[in-house]
Design a protein around this motif. Sequence first.
Motif, PDB file in Angstrom:
ATOM      1  N   ALA A 103       0.951  -1.172  -0.114  1.00 22.99           N
ATOM      2  CA  ALA A 103       0.136  -0.058   0.073  1.00 22.99           C
ATOM      3  C   ALA A 103       1.036   1.380  -0.058  1.00 22.99           C
ATOM      4  CB  ALA A 103      -0.819   0.104   1.284  1.00 22.99           C
ATOM      5  N   GLY A 104       0.681   2.128  -0.946  1.00 22.80           N
ATOM      6  CA  GLY A 104       1.220   3.458  -0.957  1.00 22.80           C
ATOM      7  C   GLY A 104       2.692   3.410  -1.809  1.00 22.80           C
ATOM      8  N   THR A 105       2.974   2.117  -2.086  1.00 21.34           N
ATOM      9  CA  THR A 105       4.203   1.991  -3.196  1.00 21.34           C
ATOM     10  C   THR A 105       3.759   1.911  -4.569  1.00 21.34           C
ATOM     11  OG1 THR A 105       4.147  -0.381  -3.104  1.00 21.34           O
ATOM     12  CG2 THR A 105       5.157   0.688  -1.323  1.00 21.34           C
ATOM     13  N   ASP A 106       4.733   1.810  -5.384  1.00 14.81           N
ATOM     14  CA  ASP A 106       4.593   1.654  -6.826  1.00 14.81           C
ATOM     15  C   ASP A 106       4.650   0.110  -7.348  1.00 14.81           C
ATOM     16  OD1 ASP A 106       7.071   1.332  -6.447  1.00 14.81           O
ATOM     17  OD2 ASP A 106       7.651   2.923  -7.897  1.00 14.81           O
ATOM     18  N   VAL A 107       4.692  -0.788  -6.191  1.00 10.20           N
ATOM     19  CA  VAL A 107       4.630  -2.005  -6.837  1.00 10.20           C
ATOM     20  C   VAL A 107       3.234  -3.102  -6.494  1.00 10.20           C
ATOM     21  CG1 VAL A 107       7.339  -2.150  -6.431  1.00 10.20           C
ATOM     22  CG2 VAL A 107       5.817  -2.912  -4.436  1.00 10.20           C
ATOM     23  N   SER A 108       3.144  -3.993  -7.041  1.00 11.83           N
ATOM     24  CA  SER A 108       1.948  -4.659  -6.754  1.00 11.83           C
ATOM     25  C   SER A 108       2.354  -5.868  -5.741  1.00 11.83           C
ATOM     26  CB  SER A 108       1.454  -5.261  -7.952  1.00 11.83           C
ATOM     27  OG  SER A 108       2.304  -6.335  -8.504  1.00 11.83           O
ATOM     28  N   THR A 109       1.129  -6.777  -5.300  1.00 11.62           N
ATOM     29  CA  THR A 109       1.470  -7.574  -4.238  1.00 11.62           C
ATOM     30  C   THR A 109       2.137  -8.930  -4.913  1.00 11.62           C
ATOM     31  OG1 THR A 109      -0.654  -8.612  -5.061  1.00 11.62           O
ATOM     32  CG2 THR A 109      -0.836  -7.239  -3.199  1.00 11.62           C
ATOM     33  N   MET A 110       1.932  -8.896  -6.292  1.00 11.07           N
ATOM     34  CA  MET A 110       2.598 -10.123  -7.209  1.00 11.07           C
ATOM     35  C   MET A 110       4.214  -9.913  -6.983  1.00 11.07           C
ATOM     36  SD  MET A 110       2.679 -12.850  -8.859  1.00 11.07           S
ATOM     37  CE  MET A 110       0.916 -12.652  -8.997  1.00 11.07           C
ATOM     38  N   ALA A 111       4.482  -8.531  -6.590  1.00  8.12           N
ATOM     39  CA  ALA A 111       6.308  -8.383  -6.389  1.00  8.12           C
ATOM     40  C   ALA A 111       6.664  -9.286  -5.121  1.00  8.12           C
ATOM     41  CB  ALA A 111       6.409  -6.941  -6.345  1.00  8.12           C
ATOM     42  N   VAL A 112       5.827  -9.416  -4.092  1.00  9.30           N
ATOM     43  CA  VAL A 112       6.133 -10.093  -3.221  1.00  9.30           C
ATOM     44  C   VAL A 112       6.351 -11.587  -3.485  1.00  9.30           C
ATOM     45  CG1 VAL A 112       5.408 -10.939  -0.603  1.00  9.30           C
ATOM     46  CG2 VAL A 112       4.863  -8.537  -1.644  1.00  9.30           C
ATOM     47  N   TYR A 113       5.783 -12.076  -4.326  1.00 11.63           N
ATOM     48  CA  TYR A 113       5.913 -13.474  -4.917  1.00 11.63           C
ATOM     49  C   TYR A 113       7.254 -13.574  -6.077  1.00 11.63           C
ATOM     50  CZ  TYR A 113       1.388 -14.382  -2.694  1.00 11.63           C
ATOM     51  OH  TYR A 113       0.415 -14.691  -1.641  1.00 11.63           O
ATOM     52  N   THR A 114       7.046 -12.454  -6.783  1.00 17.31           N
ATOM     53  CA  THR A 114       8.110 -12.527  -7.689  1.00 17.31           C
ATOM     54  C   THR A 114       9.825 -12.410  -7.003  1.00 17.31           C
ATOM     55  OG1 THR A 114       6.883 -11.250  -9.378  1.00 17.31           O
ATOM     56  CG2 THR A 114       9.516 -11.206  -9.719  1.00 17.31           C
ATOM     57  N   TYR A 115       9.745 -11.643  -5.996  1.00 18.27           N
ATOM     58  CA  TYR A 115      11.142 -11.481  -5.438  1.00 18.27           C
ATOM     59  C   TYR A 115      11.346 -12.699  -4.252  1.00 18.27           C
ATOM     60  CZ  TYR A 115      11.849  -7.282  -8.127  1.00 18.27           C
ATOM     61  OH  TYR A 115      12.120  -6.636  -9.359  1.00 18.27           O
ATOM     62  N   PHE A 116      10.289 -12.812  -3.528  1.00 19.25           N
ATOM     63  CA  PHE A 116      10.501 -13.642  -2.181  1.00 19.25           C
ATOM     64  C   PHE A 116       9.669 -14.931  -2.129  1.00 19.25           C
ATOM     65  CE2 PHE A 116      10.690  -9.110  -1.197  1.00 19.25           C
ATOM     66  CZ  PHE A 116      12.201  -8.969  -0.814  1.00 19.25           C
ATOM     67  N   GLY A 117       8.844 -15.080  -2.988  1.00 16.41           N
ATOM     68  CA  GLY A 117       7.951 -16.510  -3.383  1.00 16.41           C
ATOM     69  C   GLY A 117       6.736 -16.440  -2.419  1.00 16.41           C
ATOM     70  N   GLY A 118       6.687 -15.211  -1.730  1.00 13.50           N
ATOM     71  CA  GLY A 118       5.459 -15.090  -0.589  1.00 13.50           C
ATOM     72  C   GLY A 118       5.673 -14.501   0.484  1.00 13.50           C
ATOM     73  N   MET A 119       5.097 -14.270   1.410  1.00 16.58           N
ATOM     74  CA  MET A 119       5.310 -13.611   2.781  1.00 16.58           C
ATOM     75  C   MET A 119       6.374 -14.330   3.520  1.00 16.58           C
ATOM     76  SD  MET A 119       3.946 -10.883   2.856  1.00 16.58           S
ATOM     77  CE  MET A 119       3.865 -10.316   4.527  1.00 16.58           C
ATOM     78  N   ASP A 120       6.133 -15.685   3.644  1.00 16.72           N
ATOM     79  CA  ASP A 120       7.224 -16.642   4.314  1.00 16.72           C
ATOM     80  C   ASP A 120       8.925 -16.284   3.879  1.00 16.72           C
ATOM     81  OD1 ASP A 120       5.412 -17.640   6.138  1.00 16.72           O
ATOM     82  OD2 ASP A 120       5.653 -19.586   5.343  1.00 16.72           O
ATOM     83  N   GLY A 121       8.872 -16.214   2.386  1.00 17.09           N
ATOM     84  CA  GLY A 121       9.905 -15.801   1.905  1.00 17.09           C
ATOM     85  C   GLY A 121      10.420 -14.352   2.137  1.00 17.09           C
ATOM     86  N   LEU A 122       9.890 -13.540   2.455  1.00 16.05           N
ATOM     87  CA  LEU A 122       9.931 -12.036   2.821  1.00 16.05           C
ATOM     88  C   LEU A 122      10.510 -12.187   4.075  1.00 16.05           C
ATOM     89  CD1 LEU A 122       9.631  -8.832   2.284  1.00 16.05           C
ATOM     90  CD2 LEU A 122       7.547  -9.267   3.569  1.00 16.05           C
ATOM     91  N   TRP A 123       9.710 -12.726   5.257  1.00 19.84           N
ATOM     92  CA  TRP A 123      10.305 -13.124   6.518  1.00 19.84           C
ATOM     93  C   TRP A 123      11.595 -13.572   6.383  1.00 19.84           C
ATOM     94  CZ3 TRP A 123       8.694  -9.948  10.148  1.00 19.84           C
ATOM     95  CH2 TRP A 123       7.216  -9.498  10.082  1.00 19.84           C
ATOM     96  N   LYS A 124      12.110 -14.687   5.700  1.00 15.26           N
ATOM     97  CA  LYS A 124      13.117 -15.193   5.708  1.00 15.26           C
ATOM     98  C   LYS A 124      14.302 -14.174   5.170  1.00 15.26           C
ATOM     99  CE  LYS A 124      13.758 -19.359   3.864  1.00 15.26           C
ATOM    100  NZ  LYS A 124      13.499 -20.319   2.782  1.00 15.26           N
TER     101      LYS A 124
END
Length: 203
Positions: free
Chosen positions: A34-55
């Motif tokens: 929210a408030g950024t210029d990226v979509s929720t898909m970017a979280v999957y593209t770069y981290f494979g999902g929220m678990d990957g983000l936390w890792k």
Amino acid sequence: MARTKDPAVRSQLLDRAAQMLRTRQPVTLRALVAGTDVSTMAVYTYFGGMDGLWKALRQEGFTRLAAQLAAVKMTADPVRDLAALGAAYLANAVENPDLYRVMFDAGFDLEDSGAADETLHCLVRAIDRAKANGRFRNEVDPLELATQSWTIGHGLASLVATGPLPHQALTHGVPMLTALFTSAGDEPERCRQSVEHGWAGAG
């Protein structure tokens, strides 16, 4: 052809997650972008999902710690250097309190556990030097003493950077490390001076 990933987007998402932790916002997928210029898909593209983000967030904490430790200049005094490494550990925690909290959340694996282990091995190498220089007894186990030293630093970091104690409590590191290193064989007054010198940059 697969699109090239932009490191800036990855960093932006990590910084955003850390900012949300700082302000006690729930880190959800939608809130993160929210408030950024990226979509929720970017979280999957770069981290494979929220678990990957936390890792990745945990890993980023250790990456910044490794950089802080690497910046400590080694001297002819290995006991001073041990204290300086501890001070750098504290400084990293104070500068990155939100990442510091996440670093030790064992609910998520690290991307590179070896890089995290290396932060402890910096202490082990300094202890080996102290033994070689006759500051510590030959029978001292470098890994055990490094772990004890880390425990002191981690306790202070947790209580000051992310807990209830004021910044001034960092001064407790000098007598605690002096006692620890003296028990390993160092001469008390020489040890205190070395620790005071190395600890000067704490926090």
